[in-house]
Design an enzyme around this catalytic site. Structure first.
Site, PDB file in Angstrom:
ATOM      1  N   CYS A   1       0.012   3.669   2.726  1.00  0.00           N
ATOM      2  CA  CYS A   1       0.389   3.314   4.025  1.00  0.00           C
ATOM      3  C   CYS A   1       1.948   3.484   4.152  1.00  0.00           C
ATOM      4  O   CYS A   1       2.427   3.892   5.382  1.00  0.00           O
ATOM      5  CB  CYS A   1       0.269   1.655   4.108  1.00  0.00           C
ATOM      6  SG  CYS A   1      -1.436   1.183   4.027  1.00  0.00           S
TER       7      CYS A   1
ATOM      8  N   CYS B   1       0.846  -1.289  -0.101  1.00  0.00           N
ATOM      9  CA  CYS B   1      -0.074  -0.001   0.039  1.00  0.00           C
ATOM     10  C   CYS B   1       0.786   1.250  -0.055  1.00  0.00           C
ATOM     11  O   CYS B   1       1.469   1.484   1.147  1.00  0.00           O
ATOM     12  CB  CYS B   1      -0.971  -0.034   1.078  1.00  0.00           C
ATOM     13  SG  CYS B   1      -1.805   1.596   1.509  1.00  0.00           S
TER      14      CYS B   1
END
Length: 99
Positions: free
Chosen positions: A27, A24
């Site tokens: 993230c 991600c």
């Protein structure tokens, strides 16, 4: 991480959970802010990162459909939830009322 998830979120202190995934991008972009938050908060707040790909049961239980998802728990109760990357001021705002 020691103890079960339920034991961890039952803490008297706020517990900020970062549900993330290795793949991600947001993230990864949020990681420095999360680390700075953990450093600044010290012992006042527990910060736990949970990889949704390695913890599918928790992902299902808390209906995590997008990462990152930030949740704040205290004494086993969910007090805050937001999907999407958050920067340091937003992280502080999420926890401050629960200190």
């Amino acid at each position: 991480m020691t103890g079960t998830f339920e034991e961890l979120i039952a803490s008297e202190k706020p517990v900020l959970i970062d549900f993330f995934a290795e793949w991600c991008g947001p993230c990864k972009a949020m990681a420095p802010a999360l680390q700075q938050f953990a450093d600044e908060m010290g012992e006042k707040v527990k910060v736990i990162k949970i990889d949704v790909d390695k913890n599918p049961a928790l992902q299902r239980k808390y209906q995590i459909s997008g990462v990152p998802t930030i949740m704040v728990f205290k004494k086993g109760k969910q007090l805050f939830r937001k999907s999407g990357a958050m920067m340091l001021p937003q992280l502080k705002q999420a926890v401050q009322p629960h200190l």
